[in-house]
Structures are given as C-alpha cells and as structure tokens.
Scaffold this motif. Structure first.
Motif, short mmCIF file in Angstrom:
data_model
loop_
_atom_site.label_atom_id
_atom_site.label_comp_id
_atom_site.label_asym_id
_atom_site.label_seq_id
_atom_site.Cartn_x
_atom_site.Cartn_y
_atom_site.Cartn_z
N ILE A 1 2.50 -2.63 13.49
CA ILE A 1 3.25 -2.88 12.46
C ILE A 1 2.89 -4.18 11.59
N SER A 2 1.70 -4.43 11.69
CA SER A 2 1.01 -5.51 10.95
C SER A 2 1.09 -5.46 9.36
N ARG A 3 0.99 -4.17 9.05
CA ARG A 3 0.88 -4.24 7.48
C ARG A 3 1.96 -4.10 6.99
N ARG B 1 2.59 -7.86 6.60
CA ARG B 1 1.91 -8.60 5.74
C ARG B 1 2.36 -8.14 4.20
N LEU B 2 2.59 -6.85 4.05
CA LEU B 2 3.03 -6.43 2.55
C LEU B 2 4.51 -6.56 2.29
N LEU B 3 5.08 -6.21 3.05
CA LEU B 3 6.76 -6.05 2.99
C LEU B 3 7.40 -7.52 3.65
N GLY B 4 6.79 -8.25 4.13
CA GLY B 4 7.55 -9.40 4.91
C GLY B 4 8.55 -8.96 5.72
N TRP B 5 8.17 -7.69 6.35
CA TRP B 5 9.35 -7.14 7.47
C TRP B 5 8.90 -7.26 8.76
N ARG B 6 9.64 -7.54 9.82
CA ARG B 6 9.64 -7.49 11.04
C ARG B 6 10.94 -7.00 11.75
N PRO B 7 10.98 -6.26 12.81
CA PRO B 7 12.03 -5.92 13.61
C PRO B 7 12.80 -7.20 14.05
N ARG B 8 14.39 -7.03 13.94
CA ARG B 8 15.14 -7.84 14.16
C ARG B 8 15.80 -7.93 15.64
N PHE B 9 16.06 -6.47 15.88
CA PHE B 9 17.03 -6.33 16.75
C PHE B 9 16.21 -5.85 18.23
N ALA B 10 16.52 -6.45 19.31
CA ALA B 10 16.25 -6.11 20.57
C ALA B 10 16.90 -4.92 21.05
N ILE B 11 16.12 -4.31 22.11
CA ILE B 11 16.54 -2.64 22.24
C ILE B 11 18.03 -3.01 23.07
N ASP C 1 0.93 -1.09 -0.15
CA ASP C 1 0.00 0.05 -0.01
C ASP C 1 0.72 1.36 0.16
N PRO C 2 0.44 2.41 -0.57
CA PRO C 2 1.37 3.44 -0.48
C PRO C 2 1.61 4.11 1.00
N LEU C 3 1.09 3.79 2.10
CA LEU C 3 1.40 3.96 3.23
C LEU C 3 1.66 2.78 4.25
N VAL C 4 2.77 2.94 4.74
CA VAL C 4 3.12 1.65 5.84
C VAL C 4 3.83 2.32 7.02
N ASN C 5 3.32 1.79 8.30
CA ASN C 5 3.95 2.34 9.39
C ASN C 5 5.25 1.24 9.69
N ILE C 6 6.43 1.88 10.23
CA ILE C 6 7.45 1.19 10.83
C ILE C 6 7.69 1.38 12.33
#
Length: 326
Positions: free
Chosen positions: A288-290, A293-303, A238-243
């Motif tokens: 960050i569900s969109r 779903r659309l980018l196959g993206w999830r954060p990898r690094f813990a704080i 989609d043209p808008l994605v939250n990260i």
C-alpha cells in the motif's frame, strides 16, 4: 507497461463538497460510499437498478447501468452535473460479464463522449492479480494473472478504464481493493455470513465451519471508503492504486477475532475438513506504499475493531444490506 498520470483534468475535485454519482449504490460498498460523501456535505445521487432502503437518505435514480447505452449514461451524468462518478458495481454468476465488463465498456464510452466528463473512481479488486507466491507483497507492477472468471472479468474492466485514462480520454483512477470487513457486511461475504450464524448460535453446541488454510489481506470497509474519497479529490494519483491493510492474516485468526467479538468461546467453532472454494489465493498481502505516497492514505482500523463493528451491526440488524463484497 509504464504507468503515467493522466494529463486530462476536466473536473477538478477539491476539498470543497461536490456532486458525486455512485453507481451500484445499493451494494455493500456503494452504500458506505454514499454515506461518506454525504457526510462531508457533498451532493450524492445513488444510481442502481433497483431501489433499496439503505439509500433512503440520498436522492435515488433507477437505471439498469449495464443495459443502458453509452449515450444514455452520458445523458444521465450530464443531467446530474456530476463532478465525480464512483463505479462500485459488482456482478456474480450469470452477471459476471454483464456487470463487470459490459457496464464498464459503456461507462467508458459515455465518459469519453462527454464534453466535460466527471472524474471516475473505478473499484477493481486485488484478485485481478491472481495467485502470487507465498510471502509476496502485491504492488501495482505485479503482472495480473487471474485464474477465475471473477478476477478475469474485473481485470478486463480495469484495463478498459486504465487504457482510457492513460490515453487522456478522461480523468480517473482504478483502486484495486482487498477483501473488506467491518460494519454492515455483505450477506454474501464469508465473514458477513459467519456473523449471522454466530448471532443465532447456541454456545453449547457451536457451529461447524470449514476454514481456508490461507493468509489474506482484509481492509476495513471504512478505510476502503476513505481511500475512495481521497482518490475522488486527488489530481496527483497514478491511475492505478492498490488498497488493503498491508498485512496477510490467517483466516483462522480472523475467525477467532470475530468469535471473540461476539462474546463466544473459541470452542463455538468446530472446524471440519473440506475443500474451500474462494476467489482469493492462499496468500494475499497488498503493498500500500503508493496509496500512502499519492493519496496520503493509510488504514486506521485494527482487525479487532473491524470485527467488533461487524458484530455490533449484525447483532442489531435483522435485515442486513444486500450486495457482495470482495
């Protein structure tokens, strides 16, 4: 407003290396973005007003982006034969409108006029949504209502891009990115400046610090850059994605994580009372569900990993990157 995916795809980024123009390449995020694209074999041209040593590994093109006309920007991007353009520019203070709005207005004009425009990845900010009630997860349908000039100007810019993409003027996506932490922080960020102070602190005397009584979403800069790379290649988003990292964390806990990464006792921070001026609200948690779903993206690094990486680079660097992060 109902969101839709742009039907226009003049340039089709793929898994193969491609040509990418990074606008605002000398800023904190811009430098990381240049490095990430170059690492996968893509040709990178770093574009900014002034040269900085952090861009030495890439071809650099000096250009006052906001001061250029749309025609000039279109000519530069055509000359560079860019498949993707990433707008990582950011303005503060007197440059809020000049950089955050005027530059994007001219960039949109340039892309609209090009016969084969590159795909645009525009970096917005989660602060475009403004304050939300405690416990609320900010998703893409959350009505934007920023209360400070920074969020307002960034929202104006993002809306220009979204309107153009939804009207099929060119192909692109807006990523609204949460605050970033991690290696090579900005000197202007709260945690970047705190890391510098901790580098020179006397553990016996410590430092005084006013800490916001807030819980906010912080994403590792390496994860944010991974989202940019995925958005550059995706034709499905989609043209808008939250990260973001998807979790609101206490600012006090984050301070403790950085102090621990520095090998100092928590007592090294002497909290003092006072008002904290910030771009963010007291509660920020990103849905960050969109992105998943659309980018196959999830954060990898813990704080904890992010703070250790931040500390390691600050401890080693006598001169930190200039520029500002959200």
């Amino acid at each position: 407003m109902t969101e839709k995916t742009s039907a226009v795809a003049p340039s089709k980024p793929s898994a193969n290396p491609f040509r990418v123009a990074v606008l605002g390449a000398t800023g904190c995020l811009g430098r990381h973005i240049c490095t990430a694209f170059a690492a996968d074999g893509s040709e990178v041209v770093a574009i900014a007003r002034r040269y900085a040593p952090g861009t030495a590994a890439h071809r650099f093109r000096s250009l006052d982006l906001a001061g250029s006309t749309s025609e000039e920007l279109a000519r530069v991007l055509t000359q560079e034969n860019a498949d993707v353009v990433v707008n990582a520019t950011l303005g503060w203070g007197d440059e809020l409108h000049y950089t955050n709005v005027q530059l994007v207005e001219r960039l949109v004009g340039a892309l609209t006029a090009m016969r084969t425009p590159p795909r645009l990845v525009h970096l917005g900010t989660i602060h475009e949504y403004g304050p939300v009630p405690f416990g609320t997860a900010i998703h893409e349908d959350t009505p934007p209502a920023p209360t400070n000039p920074y969020g307002q100007t960034k929202l104006t810019a993002s809306r220009m891009v979204l309107d153009a993409v939804r009207n099929n003027a060119f192909d692109g996506v807006v990523l609204r990115v949460a605050n970033t932490v991690g290696p090579h922080p900005s000197l202007e960020s709260f945690f970047g400046s705190l890391a510098v102070r901790l580098r020179d602190v006397d553990a016996a005397t410590g430092i005084e610090l006013t800490i916001a009584d807030a819980e906010r979403d912080y994403v590792d800069v390496r994860d944010a850059v991974d989202a940019v790379a995925r958005a550059a290649r995706s034709t499905l988003a989609d043209p808008l994605v939250n990260i973001g990292c998807g979790q609101a964390m206490s600012v006090r806990k984050l301070v403790t994580e950085l102090v621990t990464a520095a090998g100092l006792p928590v007592e090294a921070i002497q909290e003092q009372r006072g008002e904290v001026h910030s771009r963010g609200g007291d509660w920020v948690q990103v849905d960050i569900s969109r992105a998943a779903r659309l980018l196959g993206w999830r954060p990898r690094f813990a704080i904890g990993e992010s703070m250790r990486a931040m500390w390691d680079t600050v401890r080693e660097d006598q001169s930190l990157p200039a520029g500002t992060s959200d």
